[in-house]
Design an enzyme around this catalytic site. Structure first.
Site, PDB file in Angstrom:
ATOM      1  N   HIS A 180     114.009 -31.907  88.052  1.00  0.00           N
ATOM      2  CA  HIS A 180     114.253 -31.969  89.322  1.00  0.00           C
ATOM      3  C   HIS A 180     113.202 -32.223  90.021  1.00  0.00           C
ATOM      4  O   HIS A 180     112.101 -31.482  90.354  1.00  0.00           O
ATOM      5  CB  HIS A 180     114.957 -30.751  89.717  1.00  0.00           C
ATOM      6  CG  HIS A 180     115.458 -30.581  91.164  1.00  0.00           C
ATOM      7  ND1 HIS A 180     115.587 -31.842  91.921  1.00  0.00           N
ATOM      8  CD2 HIS A 180     116.306 -29.586  91.627  1.00  0.00           C
ATOM      9  CE1 HIS A 180     116.413 -31.438  92.799  1.00  0.00           C
ATOM     10  NE2 HIS A 180     116.918 -30.196  92.887  1.00  0.00           N
ATOM     11  N   HIS A 228     114.825 -33.450  96.478  1.00  0.00           N
ATOM     12  CA  HIS A 228     115.406 -32.631  97.393  1.00  0.00           C
ATOM     13  C   HIS A 228     114.192 -31.614  98.081  1.00  0.00           C
ATOM     14  O   HIS A 228     114.437 -30.357  98.428  1.00  0.00           O
ATOM     15  CB  HIS A 228     116.595 -31.716  96.970  1.00  0.00           C
ATOM     16  CG  HIS A 228     117.569 -32.653  96.771  1.00  0.00           C
ATOM     17  ND1 HIS A 228     118.545 -32.459  95.737  1.00  0.00           N
ATOM     18  CD2 HIS A 228     118.026 -33.725  97.070  1.00  0.00           C
ATOM     19  CE1 HIS A 228     119.441 -33.415  95.758  1.00  0.00           C
ATOM     20  NE2 HIS A 228     119.242 -34.455  96.715  1.00  0.00           N
ATOM     21  N   TYR A 250     111.863 -29.720  96.669  1.00  0.00           N
ATOM     22  CA  TYR A 250     111.217 -28.807  95.712  1.00  0.00           C
ATOM     23  C   TYR A 250     109.757 -29.146  95.330  1.00  0.00           C
ATOM     24  O   TYR A 250     109.364 -30.218  95.645  1.00  0.00           O
ATOM     25  CB  TYR A 250     112.343 -28.522  94.892  1.00  0.00           C
ATOM     26  CG  TYR A 250     113.405 -27.737  95.350  1.00  0.00           C
ATOM     27  CD1 TYR A 250     113.479 -26.682  96.132  1.00  0.00           C
ATOM     28  CD2 TYR A 250     114.684 -28.585  95.217  1.00  0.00           C
ATOM     29  CE1 TYR A 250     114.700 -26.323  96.822  1.00  0.00           C
ATOM     30  CE2 TYR A 250     115.930 -28.309  95.970  1.00  0.00           C
ATOM     31  CZ  TYR A 250     115.664 -26.921  96.667  1.00  0.00           C
ATOM     32  OH  TYR A 250     116.960 -26.561  97.244  1.00  0.00           O
ATOM     33  N   GLY A 284     127.625 -39.223  97.520  1.00  0.00           N
ATOM     34  CA  GLY A 284     128.630 -39.587  98.442  1.00  0.00           C
ATOM     35  C   GLY A 284     129.648 -40.444  97.743  1.00  0.00           C
ATOM     36  O   GLY A 284     130.457 -41.312  98.678  1.00  0.00           O
ATOM     37  N   ARG A 302     130.191 -32.673  94.871  1.00  0.00           N
ATOM     38  CA  ARG A 302     131.302 -31.833  95.305  1.00  0.00           C
ATOM     39  C   ARG A 302     132.875 -32.147  94.618  1.00  0.00           C
ATOM     40  O   ARG A 302     133.764 -31.449  94.814  1.00  0.00           O
ATOM     41  CB  ARG A 302     131.447 -32.116  96.837  1.00  0.00           C
ATOM     42  CG  ARG A 302     129.978 -31.446  97.614  1.00  0.00           C
ATOM     43  CD  ARG A 302     129.722 -31.765  98.776  1.00  0.00           C
ATOM     44  NE  ARG A 302     129.271 -33.534  98.869  1.00  0.00           N
ATOM     45  CZ  ARG A 302     129.096 -33.901  99.895  1.00  0.00           C
ATOM     46  NH1 ARG A 302     129.066 -33.355 101.116  1.00  0.00           N
ATOM     47  NH2 ARG A 302     128.682 -35.176  99.787  1.00  0.00           N
TER      48      ARG A 302
HETATM   49  C1  LIG Z   1     126.793 -26.559  96.282  1.00  0.00           C
HETATM   50  C2  LIG Z   1     125.948 -27.684  95.979  1.00  0.00           C
HETATM   51  C3  LIG Z   1     124.703 -27.385  95.109  1.00  0.00           C
HETATM   52  C4  LIG Z   1     123.741 -28.395  94.774  1.00  0.00           C
HETATM   53  N1  LIG Z   1     122.819 -28.069  93.941  1.00  0.00           N
HETATM   54  C5  LIG Z   1     121.966 -28.877  93.379  1.00  0.00           C
HETATM   55  C6  LIG Z   1     120.898 -28.486  92.461  1.00  0.00           C
HETATM   56  O1  LIG Z   1     121.300 -27.572  91.890  1.00  0.00           O
HETATM   57  N2  LIG Z   1     120.319 -29.757  91.950  1.00  0.00           N
HETATM   58  C7  LIG Z   1     120.089 -30.987  92.458  1.00  0.00           C
HETATM   59  O2  LIG Z   1     119.287 -31.775  92.137  1.00  0.00           O
HETATM   60  N3  LIG Z   1     121.048 -31.129  93.558  1.00  0.00           N
HETATM   61  C8  LIG Z   1     121.930 -30.385  93.786  1.00  0.00           C
HETATM   62  N4  LIG Z   1     123.108 -30.409  94.958  1.00  0.00           N
HETATM   63  C9  LIG Z   1     123.063 -31.950  95.285  1.00  0.00           C
HETATM   64  C10 LIG Z   1     124.272 -32.710  94.312  1.00  0.00           C
HETATM   65  O3  LIG Z   1     124.075 -32.650  93.009  1.00  0.00           O
HETATM   66  C11 LIG Z   1     124.738 -34.064  94.698  1.00  0.00           C
HETATM   67  O4  LIG Z   1     123.458 -34.785  94.910  1.00  0.00           O
HETATM   68  C12 LIG Z   1     125.051 -34.120  96.522  1.00  0.00           C
HETATM   69  O5  LIG Z   1     126.306 -33.096  96.511  1.00  0.00           O
HETATM   70  C13 LIG Z   1     125.788 -35.434  96.911  1.00  0.00           C
HETATM   71  O6  LIG Z   1     126.715 -35.784  95.755  1.00  0.00           O
HETATM   72  P1  LIG Z   1     128.216 -35.637  96.166  1.00  0.00           P
HETATM   73  O7  LIG Z   1     128.411 -36.468  97.525  1.00  0.00           O
HETATM   74  O8  LIG Z   1     128.821 -36.293  95.078  1.00  0.00           O
HETATM   75  O9  LIG Z   1     128.682 -34.311  96.332  1.00  0.00           O
HETATM   76  C14 LIG Z   1     123.851 -29.510  95.243  1.00  0.00           C
HETATM   77  C15 LIG Z   1     124.901 -29.935  96.086  1.00  0.00           C
HETATM   78  C16 LIG Z   1     125.977 -29.221  96.377  1.00  0.00           C
HETATM   79  C17 LIG Z   1     127.024 -29.353  97.195  1.00  0.00           C
END
Ligand SMILES: Cc1cc2nc3c(=O)[nH]c(=O)nc-3n(C[C@H](O)[C@H](O)[C@H](O)COP(=O)(O)O)c2cc1C
Length: 381
Positions: free
Chosen positions: A191, A194, A196, A313, A336
């Protein structure tokens, strides 16, 4: 009856030709049957940092034969945590607890990678051994208060790692990767996104070091690349991926030149021949919100020689476009939508309606509600 089944099968096969997301793809040694990937999703249901039996159902619900899944962010050490009930993979107990989860995904033919992370300064002393300060590349504290609807916590100002301590953290990633393989995972994803720890080192908004881990772009990327090298040496580059979000500024971790940073990273990654690069779309400036953005991942995609995953997205149509337009991505990662639709590939195949996700239960600790109770298609029609 047989004819009808045959006709249905032919219909599905024909339909799949029209649905680029449902075409097979060979990712290194892994034969994927489609391009729809389960995103890493923190769910905060691993009590005391130990994965729980309810994760068996959660992940196997989202498994398809030949589908690719990435776990929620998983801590590499006892200083890596910053949220309640997030899993780790540094103890024997945690490794044993992952095994039945991995087995269940394999039993359904899935390919399963473990996302390894260290939160760095996105933590507070309550999560740290002996109540010590969280570690980071910097001693600059986050100015915000963290709230994901479940935890509200003040961040503790971090302690800047000494240069001679950094190899130990790199080693924690190496050991965690070894543990992941022991738990049965097919590979690991570092990872690097974001805000970290790995991202804290890379981004010039955070990294204010004056040693050879700070300053120039090359120096700021050194920590991430040392982890890549250590993990590749330990488990093999053929089962290693990395997630990057050069354009995001989540957790006050932005960069003044994200395109240059992204390009430098992919070009460096090419030297290690890792399996994939997983990039978050520039429109996801923060993790869960889309905004208009003039930037594109295309230059990075073009420069990277392995499999390229794009996330953030995406809906069905945009995912199909990204795959059909060969320039954009090999695989599309869904967060999501996959969280709320355990049978997402099936729904995309049939162009069926989707369940709506419920933010309120993203991070609640209930082992069922908002976790394994999202209905499958058969149950909704
Ligand atoms: C509930 C939740 C938990 C997430 N946890 C992580 C995570 O543990 N590691 C990570 O790299 N991104 C995490 N993300 C980001 C998602 O992997 C993803 O990049 C983000 O939701 C955007 O994609 P989407 O529009 O398809 O939801 C998280 C997002 C959500 C909504």
């Amino acid at each position: 009856m047989e004819n009808r089944a045959e006709a249905e099968q032919q219909h599905v096969e024909k339909n799949n030709d029209l649905v680029p997301l449902l075409t097979p793809y060979k990712m290194g040694t892994f034969n994927l049957s489609h391009r729809i990937v389960l995103a890493p999703l923190t769910r905060q249901r691993s009590y005391d940092n130990v994965p729980q039996p309810h994760a068996i159902l959660y992940y196997s619900q989202r498994t398809t034969k030949g589908g690719f899944l990435i776990t929620e962010a998983t801590g590499v050490s006892d200083t890596a945590q910053g949220y309640t009930n997030t899993p780790g993979i540094w103890t024997k107990e945690q490794v044993e607890a992952w095994k039945p989860i991995v087995d269940a995904v394999h039993a359904k033919g899935g390919i399963f990678f473990c996302q390894l992370y260290h939160v760095g300064r996105v933590s507070n002393k309550g999560f740290q051994p002996n109540g010590q300060a969280p570690i980071s590349c910097t001693d600059k504290p986050l100015t915000q208060i963290r709230s994901n609807g479940i935890d509200v916590a003040q961040f503790t100002p971090p302690r800047r790692l000494r240069t001679d301590e950094i190899p130990q953290i790199v080693n924690d990633f190496r050991l965690a990767a070894r543990n992941a393989i022991e738990a049965g995972f097919d590979g690991v994803e570092i990872h690097g996104a974001h805000g970290y720890l790995t991202d804290q080192f890379m981004k010039d908004q955070v990294n204010d070091r004056t040693d050879h881990y700070g300053g120039s772009l090359e120096n700021r990327c050194r920590f991430a690349l040392e982890i890549v090298e250590a993990v590749a040496t330990e488990i093999g580059a053929h089962r290693l991926g990395i997630r990057l979000s050069p354009f995001a500024d989540f957790m006050e971790s932005g960069d003044s030149n994200p395109k240059t940073l992204g390009l430098y990273m992919v070009e460096s990654l090419n030297k290690y021949g890792i399996l994939y690069c997983h990039m978050v779309e520039p429109r996801m400036r923060i993790v869960e919100d889309k905004s208009e953005c003039p930037h594109s991942l295309l230059p990075m995609r073009k420069a990277f020689s392995g499999t390229f995953l794009a996330a953030g997205g995406y809906n069905r149509e945009q995912g199909n476009q990204a795959v059909a337009d060969e320039g954009h991505a090999d695989l599309v990662v869904y967060g999501r939508l996959f969280l709320a639709n355990p049978d997402l590939p099936k729904r995309f195949e049939l162009d069926a309606p989707l369940n709506k996700y419920n933010r309120e239960t993203f991070y609640t600790s209930d082992p069922v509600i908002g976790y394994t109770d999202y209905p499958f298609l058969e149950a909704t029609c």
